[in-house]
Scaffold this motif. Structure first.
Motif, mmCIF file in Angstrom:
data_model
loop_
_atom_site.group_PDB
_atom_site.id
_atom_site.type_symbol
_atom_site.label_atom_id
_atom_site.label_comp_id
_atom_site.label_asym_id
_atom_site.label_seq_id
_atom_site.Cartn_x
_atom_site.Cartn_y
_atom_site.Cartn_z
ATOM 1 N N ARG A 82 0.840 -1.218 0.000
ATOM 2 C CA ARG A 82 0.000 0.000 0.000
ATOM 3 C C ARG A 82 0.867 1.256 0.000
ATOM 4 O O ARG A 82 0.536 2.247 -0.647
ATOM 5 N N GLU A 83 1.981 1.208 0.722
ATOM 6 C CA GLU A 83 2.893 2.364 0.754
ATOM 7 C C GLU A 83 3.503 2.619 -0.617
ATOM 8 O O GLU A 83 3.610 3.773 -1.059
ATOM 9 N N GLU A 130 -7.355 -0.828 -3.393
ATOM 10 C CA GLU A 130 -7.530 -1.873 -2.400
ATOM 11 C C GLU A 130 -6.521 -2.998 -2.654
ATOM 12 O O GLU A 130 -6.288 -3.406 -3.797
ATOM 13 N N VAL A 131 -5.936 -3.506 -1.579
ATOM 14 C CA VAL A 131 -4.945 -4.573 -1.657
ATOM 15 C C VAL A 131 -5.432 -5.752 -0.812
ATOM 16 O O VAL A 131 -5.793 -5.586 0.360
ATOM 17 N N ASP A 170 -4.552 4.982 -4.817
ATOM 18 C CA ASP A 170 -5.293 4.562 -3.635
ATOM 19 C C ASP A 170 -6.137 3.367 -4.056
ATOM 20 O O ASP A 170 -7.289 3.506 -4.482
#
Length: 484
Positions: free
Chosen positions: A225-226, A236-237, A234
């Motif tokens: 995410r970083e 979703e993971v 942005d």
């Protein structure tokens, strides 16, 4: 068709998200690029026309199906995920890399043959998932076409070309990364960063989560995410494992939500139209400059031809001298001043196009000299002449009366006073004649100046403003098509 790897332009405010609206935007951009001609890169323009044609073809197929693609690098486990999501052992899975040579497709419900033909998925690589036996279980995914794409980082060049060709036509991009290669530069720089305009239709899966040590999954997800945030994304993971089935249910839920959105295909098409325009963002200015004043430029050119001296001669009542041949350097300088105003803020290609379209300095100089020489000096009025004649007649009559009166012995009072009065009246008429002559000379000079001004302003419009306006109209068309 190859994907447009660039940051998309923002969609124009208030643009209607309808098939007709998107087709109109695509057509407008295609027409503007054609009209721009040499002011845009011909290779990029040709690619844009191809991409826009593909968008129109995709829109023509309608929005009955949502195209989802598993995209990833070698060894990420896309094919295993494809099988896990579909519940079928259809995609190629094996130790030999790269495994997937051609895109495979699984269709949930409905006839998608025309769409798969458009996507160029081979008939042998297609399978229908939904059946009478499991229709209820698969109903949430009804209308989905799931693609297993070749590896984007494959050593086989045609694999990457397949990925690039198909990406613009995908409604939901599911990026599959493995715990070892999720920071791969090729993935982030070539794809994720370039396609950030489509982040609302992306999902990232960290696959092979079963290979991670206990407790490491959350750390890897946070790291991914970083990295995505650094890419401006942005997204979703989720963690998945085709071996244990972990996360597969969540993935199917996300896919079902995407399928349930009726505008997914339109959103994809809108993003692609804007992405096509991305490479041309720097080829058009934010606005066109206000056109330089025709009259002011015409007056400046008239001065270069020496019309001020001609006007001064007309005011003095002298014969008009022959117009001067304007100096080439001064005409060129005035043309450059006009061009600077007309092309202010334009990119160099467009400024050069305006320069080429308008008359060259030598042509402008010759036309200016001819235009000024053709101006006929206006005829003067006859009032001053009539007053001079009247003054001369009255003066002669008064003098004759005075002489005759004195010869006939008329007394001074009867001879001198009337004679002097007549001569005085003649003087007044002569003064009026002089004043009328000045007024007529000034009027003639003003009329001459007005004629020259009209001719030179017309010259500026014909040789400078009109050709420039045609180029600027093409620039405006491109700017508006790009939403600037």
């Amino acid at each position: 068709m190859t994907t447009t790897l660039t940051t998309p332009l923002p969609a124009p405010a208030g643009a209607p998200l309808t098939r007709q609206g998107l087709e109109g935007r695509a057509d407008a951009l295609a027409a503007a690029l054609t009209a721009a001609g040499g002011q845009v890169d011909p290779f990029l323009a040709a690619q844009a026309h191809e991409d826009l044609a593909a968008v129109r073809r995709r829109l023509e197929l309608g929005g009955d199906h949502t195209v989802v693609a598993l995209v990833g690098g070698t060894g990420s486990g896309k094919s295993s995920l494809f099988n896990a999501i579909s519940g079928l052992l259809f995609a190629d899975v094996g130790a030999l890399r790269p495994t997937t040579d051609e895109a495979a497709a699984c269709v949930w419900g409905g006839d998608a043959e025309a769409l798969l033909d458009f996507l160029q998925v081979a008939h042998a690589r297609r399978i229908q998932r939904e059946s009478v036996l499991d229709g209820d279980h698969e109903r949430a995914l009804h209308g989905m076409v799931l693609l297993d794409l070749p590896d984007h980082d494959s050593v086989a060049r045609d694999h990457a070309e397949q990925v690039d060709r198909l990406l613009p036509m995908i409604d939901l991009l599911v990026w599959v990364v493995d715990p070892q290669k999720y920071a791969d530069n090729a993935l982030h720089e070539r794809y994720l960063q370039a396609l950030r305009g489509r982040q609302d239709n992306m999902l990232v899966l960290v696959n092979q989560a079963d290979t991670l040590p206990t407790g490491a999954t959350d750390t890897v997800l946070a790291d991914v995410r970083e990295l995505l945030a650094a890419d401006g994304l942005d997204v979703e993971v989720l963690a998945t494992s085709a071996v244990t089935g972990a996360g597969i249910g969540e993935v199917r839920e996300r896919l079902a939500r995407a399928v349930a959105r009726p505008s997914t295909t339109l959103l994809t098409a809108a993003a692609e139209v804007e992405a096509v325009g991305g490479p041309f963002a720097g080829t058009a200015a934010a606005a066109e400059a206000a056109p330089p004043d025709l009259a002011a430029t015409g007056a400046a050119l008239a001065l270069l031809a020496g019309t001020d001296a001609l006007a001064a001669a007309a005011r003095a009542g002298a014969a008009l001298p022959r117009p001067e041949e304007p100096a080439a350097e001064t005409v060129a300088a005035e043309r450059e001043n006009w061009l600077a105003g007309a092309t202010a803020g334009l990119p160099p290609r467009w400024a050069d196009a305006v320069d080429t379209a308008v008359a060259p300095a030598e042509g402008l100089r010759a036309a200016l000299a001819a235009a000024v020489a053709e101006v006929t000096p206006p005829a003067r009025g006859h009032r001053a002449t009539r007053l001079r004649l009247a003054a001369a007649a009255l003066g002669a009559a008064a003098a004759a009366y005075l002489v005759l009166a004195l010869l006939q012995g008329v007394g001074p009072a009867g001879a001198v006073v009337p004679g002097l009065a007549g001569l005085a009246a003649a003087g007044v008429l002569l003064g009026l004649a002089t004043s009328a002559a000045r007024e007529e000379a000034a009027a003639a000079a003003a009329a001459y100046t007005a004629q020259v001004a009209a001719r030179t302003a017309g010259l500026v419009e014909e040789l400078l403003a009109r050709p420039a306006a045609e180029v600027l109209a093409r620039h405006r068309r491109l700017r508006e098509a790009l939403g600037r």
